[in-house]
Design a protein around this motif. Structure first.
Motif, PDB file in Angstrom:
ATOM      1  N   PHE A   1       2.571  -6.057  -8.980  1.00 47.23           N
ATOM      2  CA  PHE A   1       3.404  -5.556  -8.212  1.00 47.23           C
ATOM      3  C   PHE A   1       4.315  -5.998  -8.067  1.00 47.23           C
ATOM      4  O   PHE A   1       5.669  -6.440  -7.624  1.00 47.23           O
ATOM      5  N   LYS A   2       3.870  -5.934  -6.547  1.00 49.94           N
ATOM      6  CA  LYS A   2       4.393  -6.735  -5.585  1.00 49.94           C
ATOM      7  C   LYS A   2       5.010  -7.983  -5.262  1.00 49.94           C
ATOM      8  O   LYS A   2       6.590  -8.565  -5.205  1.00 49.94           O
ATOM      9  N   MET A   3       3.763  -9.120  -6.032  1.00 50.25           N
ATOM     10  CA  MET A   3       4.571 -10.684  -6.339  1.00 50.25           C
ATOM     11  C   MET A   3       4.982 -10.666  -7.126  1.00 50.25           C
ATOM     12  O   MET A   3       5.449 -11.253  -6.979  1.00 50.25           O
ATOM     13  N   SER A   4       5.440  -9.931  -8.478  1.00 52.63           N
ATOM     14  CA  SER A   4       6.393  -9.568  -9.156  1.00 52.63           C
ATOM     15  C   SER A   4       7.575  -9.333  -9.287  1.00 52.63           C
ATOM     16  O   SER A   4       8.840  -9.701  -8.737  1.00 52.63           O
ATOM     17  N   ARG A   5       7.268  -7.963  -7.967  1.00 54.08           N
ATOM     18  CA  ARG A   5       8.932  -7.377  -7.759  1.00 54.08           C
ATOM     19  C   ARG A   5       9.620  -7.730  -6.466  1.00 54.08           C
ATOM     20  O   ARG A   5      10.743  -8.179  -6.097  1.00 54.08           O
ATOM     21  N   HIS A   6       8.085  -8.178  -5.701  1.00 55.82           N
ATOM     22  CA  HIS A   6       8.805  -7.760  -4.307  1.00 55.82           C
ATOM     23  C   HIS A   6       9.006  -9.618  -3.595  1.00 55.82           C
ATOM     24  O   HIS A   6       9.866 -10.052  -3.131  1.00 55.82           O
ATOM     25  N   GLU A   7       7.687 -10.194  -4.404  1.00 60.02           N
ATOM     26  CA  GLU A   7       8.336 -11.937  -4.167  1.00 60.02           C
ATOM     27  C   GLU A   7       7.996 -12.133  -4.887  1.00 60.02           C
ATOM     28  O   GLU A   7       8.621 -13.849  -5.062  1.00 60.02           O
ATOM     29  N   GLN A   8       8.770 -11.620  -6.135  1.00 56.22           N
ATOM     30  CA  GLN A   8       9.612 -12.799  -7.232  1.00 56.22           C
ATOM     31  C   GLN A   8       8.523 -14.001  -8.204  1.00 56.22           C
ATOM     32  O   GLN A   8       9.375 -14.738  -8.065  1.00 56.22           O
ATOM     33  N   LEU A   9       7.675 -13.649  -8.158  1.00 60.26           N
ATOM     34  CA  LEU A   9       5.896 -14.938  -8.262  1.00 60.26           C
ATOM     35  C   LEU A   9       6.442 -14.092 -10.021  1.00 60.26           C
ATOM     36  O   LEU A   9       6.533 -13.399 -10.378  1.00 60.26           O
ATOM     37  N   SER A  10       6.773 -15.597 -11.012  1.00 58.37           N
ATOM     38  CA  SER A  10       6.246 -15.303 -11.878  1.00 58.37           C
ATOM     39  C   SER A  10       5.169 -15.011 -13.054  1.00 58.37           C
ATOM     40  O   SER A  10       4.156 -14.841 -12.041  1.00 58.37           O
ATOM     41  N   HIS A  11       4.700 -14.478 -13.774  1.00 57.65           N
ATOM     42  CA  HIS A  11       3.711 -14.066 -14.003  1.00 57.65           C
ATOM     43  C   HIS A  11       2.782 -14.716 -14.128  1.00 57.65           C
ATOM     44  O   HIS A  11       1.761 -15.003 -13.848  1.00 57.65           O
ATOM     45  N   ALA A  12       3.248 -16.317 -14.747  1.00 61.35           N
ATOM     46  CA  ALA A  12       1.948 -17.244 -14.266  1.00 61.35           C
ATOM     47  C   ALA A  12       1.270 -17.763 -13.506  1.00 61.35           C
ATOM     48  O   ALA A  12       0.346 -17.590 -12.327  1.00 61.35           O
ATOM     49  N   GLU A  13       2.604 -17.736 -11.577  1.00 64.35           N
ATOM     50  CA  GLU A  13       1.862 -17.773 -10.512  1.00 64.35           C
ATOM     51  C   GLU A  13       1.180 -16.639 -10.177  1.00 64.35           C
ATOM     52  O   GLU A  13       0.503 -16.709  -9.603  1.00 64.35           O
ATOM     53  N   ILE A  14       1.491 -15.729 -11.049  1.00 64.86           N
ATOM     54  CA  ILE A  14       0.204 -14.409  -9.981  1.00 64.86           C
ATOM     55  C   ILE A  14      -0.894 -14.515 -10.577  1.00 64.86           C
ATOM     56  O   ILE A  14      -1.944 -14.464  -9.843  1.00 64.86           O
ATOM     57  N   ALA A  15      -1.222 -14.941 -11.769  1.00 69.76           N
ATOM     58  CA  ALA A  15      -1.833 -15.214 -13.082  1.00 69.76           C
ATOM     59  C   ALA A  15      -3.464 -16.026 -11.978  1.00 69.76           C
ATOM     60  O   ALA A  15      -4.145 -16.124 -11.903  1.00 69.76           O
ATOM     61  N   LYS A  16      -1.947 -17.324 -11.329  1.00 69.02           N
ATOM     62  CA  LYS A  16      -2.879 -18.350 -11.083  1.00 69.02           C
ATOM     63  C   LYS A  16      -3.648 -18.349  -9.784  1.00 69.02           C
ATOM     64  O   LYS A  16      -4.700 -18.164  -9.969  1.00 69.02           O
ATOM     65  N   GLU A  17      -2.794 -17.317  -9.086  1.00 67.04           N
ATOM     66  CA  GLU A  17      -3.582 -16.677  -7.098  1.00 67.04           C
ATOM     67  C   GLU A  17      -4.020 -16.279  -7.353  1.00 67.04           C
ATOM     68  O   GLU A  17      -5.181 -16.416  -6.691  1.00 67.04           O
ATOM     69  N   LEU A  18      -4.507 -14.912  -8.371  1.00 66.38           N
ATOM     70  CA  LEU A  18      -5.215 -13.933  -8.659  1.00 66.38           C
ATOM     71  C   LEU A  18      -5.956 -14.568  -9.415  1.00 66.38           C
ATOM     72  O   LEU A  18      -7.330 -13.545  -9.337  1.00 66.38           O
ATOM     73  N   ASN A  19      -5.940 -15.443  -9.764  1.00 67.70           N
ATOM     74  CA  ASN A  19      -7.334 -15.962 -10.913  1.00 67.70           C
ATOM     75  C   ASN A  19      -7.817 -15.214 -11.934  1.00 67.70           C
ATOM     76  O   ASN A  19      -8.634 -13.966 -12.208  1.00 67.70           O
ATOM     77  N   LEU A  20      -6.395 -14.257 -12.550  1.00 72.40           N
ATOM     78  CA  LEU A  20      -6.777 -13.077 -13.681  1.00 72.40           C
ATOM     79  C   LEU A  20      -5.899 -14.421 -14.936  1.00 72.40           C
ATOM     80  O   LEU A  20      -5.324 -15.313 -14.521  1.00 72.40           O
ATOM     81  N   SER A  21      -5.841 -13.976 -16.128  1.00 72.90           N
ATOM     82  CA  SER A  21      -5.229 -14.264 -16.831  1.00 72.90           C
ATOM     83  C   SER A  21      -4.058 -13.900 -17.314  1.00 72.90           C
ATOM     84  O   SER A  21      -3.603 -12.402 -16.551  1.00 72.90           O
ATOM     85  N   LEU A  22      -2.538 -14.943 -17.828  1.00 70.95           N
ATOM     86  CA  LEU A  22      -1.640 -14.254 -17.977  1.00 70.95           C
ATOM     87  C   LEU A  22      -1.459 -12.556 -18.797  1.00 70.95           C
ATOM     88  O   LEU A  22      -0.277 -11.990 -18.417  1.00 70.95           O
TER      89      LEU A  22
END
Length: 177
Positions: free
Chosen positions: A121-142
């Protein structure tokens, strides 16, 4: 599975660009496209084999874009800006915002989320990363990222419902950007 991959490769880029053309927001355009493709995958057994998929998908993305634009038509302010806006915090205002209380309530509810959900949530709303960027950085599925964000938003809606006056409009800004 292979047929879906072919459909995804054929339509995902075009659907994304269609949504982006109107929304001018890469993250939201990507989210709408992924939602539509996920819906297509989930409903694959129910689709008529004779349906012309291209017009169907573009009509669906058009409706999603319209729905998104309607939601965004509300004028809202970030919490920081609302706290600085004297018209919102003057004693004459019926719905006086106690910014410190609101911010503390938000932080308290954020702390109640699981560590993984908080991070997404912080990566999405505070750092304004896209879902794809978050998935890649955390090694999670979209889809996992999307589920974390949806669950977080539901948590905030449920637990911050006492702030349904002007402050809710401010919070909606945080939730939808």
């Amino acid at each position: 599975m292979k047929a879906f991959e072919v459909l995804f490769d054929r339509y995902s880029g075009r659907l994304y660009h269609y949504a982006f053309k109107y929304l001018q927001d890469k993250g939201i355009a990507e989210e709408l496209m992924m939602d539509l493709m996920l819906w297509l995958w989930e409903k694959r057994q129910q689709l008529d084999a004779d349906v012309q998929l291209s017009p169907y998908l573009f009509r669906a993305i058009k409706n999603a874009v319209i729905k998104t634009l309607r939601k965004k038509s509300l004028t809202v302010l970030p919490i920081e800006q609302a706290c600085d806006d004297e018209t919102l915090v003057t004693p004459a205002t019926d719905n006086r915002i106690d910014c410190q209380e609101l911010n503390q309530a938000y932080l308290d509810k954020l702390d109640e989320l699981s560590p993984q959900r908080q991070r997404v949530f912080k990566m999405s709303r505070h750092e304004q990363l896209s879902h794809a960027e978050i998935a890649k950085e955390l090694n999670l599925s979209l889809f996992t990222v999307k589920n974390h964000i949806k669950a977080s938003l539901s948590h905030f809606r449920e637990h911050l419902k006492d702030y349904t006056d002007v402050t809710m409009a401010v919070l909606i800004y945080w939730w939808t950007r």
